[in-house]
Design a protein around this motif. Structure first.
Motif, short mmCIF file in Angstrom:
data_model
loop_
_atom_site.label_atom_id
_atom_site.label_comp_id
_atom_site.label_asym_id
_atom_site.label_seq_id
_atom_site.Cartn_x
_atom_site.Cartn_y
_atom_site.Cartn_z
N SER A 170 0.81 -1.21 0.00
CA SER A 170 0.00 0.00 0.00
C SER A 170 0.85 1.26 0.00
CB SER A 170 -0.93 0.01 1.22
OG SER A 170 -0.17 -0.02 2.42
N GLY A 171 2.18 1.11 0.01
CA GLY A 171 3.07 2.28 -0.07
C GLY A 171 3.54 2.82 1.24
N ILE A 172 3.26 2.14 2.36
CA ILE A 172 3.72 2.61 3.66
C ILE A 172 5.13 2.10 3.90
CG2 ILE A 172 3.30 2.53 6.14
CD1 ILE A 172 0.34 2.17 5.51
N ALA A 173 6.03 3.01 4.22
CA ALA A 173 7.45 2.66 4.35
C ALA A 173 7.70 1.85 5.61
CB ALA A 173 8.30 3.93 4.37
N GLY A 174 8.72 0.98 5.54
CA GLY A 174 9.15 0.22 6.70
C GLY A 174 10.03 1.06 7.60
#
Length: 405
Positions: free
Chosen positions: A299-303
């Motif tokens: 979904s594009g959420i960074a780690g």
């Protein structure tokens, strides 16, 4: 004013003449016209032929008239209340070619119709309406039936009751023993592993396949699509966890005659997880961990970012996580909970980071993702755990369900 005098006496049944009456009065004036005693009326009834006395202003005289004369006079009758006697109906019967007109609102506590009723305006009933005949709706628009949730069903339903269930998104009728969708099952299809739970038919795809709707039915289906998770980083001594797959939900209307539909389930791998899709819904796979850092979710959420004391956890599918590094691997990002399968499960969680120290790795499966040396939950779309002993991301999944009862 004329006063009644008493020089005259009468025997029972003796006629009162004008001369003798004049002997009893002081200047009284007799009105012309024949006046007799009014006929006694039966209690609570007025017949058309009953006679009443009235004053005719045009002739300055009293005269007899019947109740039928009064009702046929076309003069308005004004009253605040009409009350019938016990066991006596109030009946209004217009003559042939006439009708009973009501110029204002009609309010009824209970109404029973045994004949025809034509309403050209608005009528509101605050109680029950019983129709002992056929109700016809001569309109090209629609008839509104009761609308409510499952919890608002009648407490003591009877056979034949119909309503629209806003919880189930369908019309339903009570059979006498249970509520059923109008027309039976509103929709049907084949494909995947099929289960039926709590009135829903559920199609689960852990591998790619085909969803084949019935050609003769239409319906509304609910869909969950989860992309595969990314792999954990093999960077030693403590690599970052992989990103969780994207999680997409939605409703799709299926028309009659719809052709078989392709279902693609993304596969976890040593790198980026594969995308899953069904119809217009696409869920991307998560990115792999890189070095100390956790991978980006589908979904594009960074780690999270890591450092020499601990690796970053993979991002989840729902919200960015804040990581504070000590000497342990970072926890994977939060996944997305859904009960579409009939059981609450978490999908798309990020993988936990690894660490070279004993007991320092993040625990596996907290949000659906893997941990150091432990694979993520199968077909959850969870990210893989970080090194050492990095794991691959989990395959995705597609679940479809619709109401059948």
């Amino acid at each position: 004013m004329a006063q009644i005098q008493s020089p005259e006496t009468y025997a029972d049944g003796q006629q009162v003449t004008a001369a003798r009456l004049n002997n009893q009065t002081n200047g009284a004036v007799l009105l012309p016209g024949a006046v007799t005693d009014q006929t006694a009326l039966a209690a609570l009834t007025v017949a058309s032929g009953d006679q009443v006395l009235l004053h005719d202003a045009s002739a300055s005289a009293l005269r007899k008239a019947t109740a039928g004369d009064l009702l046929g006079s076309n003069l308005p009758i004004t009253t605040s209340s009409i009350t019938g006697g016990a066991g006596v109906d109030i009946t209004v019967t217009p003559a042939a070619g006439q009708k009973f007109d009501v110029g204002g609102d009609i309010e009824a506590e209970d109404a029973t119709l045994t004949g025809n009723l034509t309403v050209t305006g608005n009528t509101t009933l605050d109680a029950s309406l019983a129709v002992n005949g056929v109700a016809s709706f001569n309109t090209t628009s629609a008839v509104k039936i009761p609308v409510g949730t499952t919890g608002q069903r009648p407490g003591t339903p009877v056979a034949g009751q119909m309503r629209y269930n806003s919880t189930l998104d369908q019309a339903e009728v009570y059979s006498g023993t249970e509520w059923k969708a109008v027309g039976g099952s509103p929709f049907d299809a084949s494909g995947g592993v099929i289960t039926t739970i709590d009135g829903y038919k559920i199609h689960t795809y852990t591998v790619s396949g085909t969803f084949t709707p019935s050609l003769t039915k239409e319906g509304k289906i609910e869909v969950l699509v989860v992309g595969a998770g990314g792999a954990g980083a093999s960077f030693n001594p403590h690599g970052g966890g992989g990103g969780g797959g994207d999680v997409v939900t939605g409703f799709i209307n299926i028309a009659k005659g719809t052709a078989p539909m392709t279902v693609v389930v993304g596969s976890g791998s040593s790198g980026t997880g594969g995308a899953s899709y069904f119809g217009p819904l696409t869920a991307n796979g998560g990115q792999p961990g890189s070095g100390y850092n956790g991978g980006t979710s589908g979904s594009g959420i960074a780690g999270g970012g890591g450092n020499f004391t601990g690796s970053g956890g993979g991002a989840g599918a729902q919200a960015t996580q804040t990581f504070k590094w000590t000497d342990a691997g970072g926890v994977g990002g939060q996944g997305y909970g859904s009960s579409i399968s009939g059981t609450l499960r978490v999908y798309g969680g990020g993988g936990g980071g690894g660490h070279s120290g004993a007991g320092k790795a993040s625990a596996p499966g907290i949000y659906g993702g893997g941990g150091q040396g432990v694979a993520p939950i199968a077909n959850s779309g969870g990210g893989g755990g970080g090194a050492p002993s990095a794991t691959l991301g989990a395959d995705g999944i597609v679940i479809i369900r619709y109401r059948v009862s």
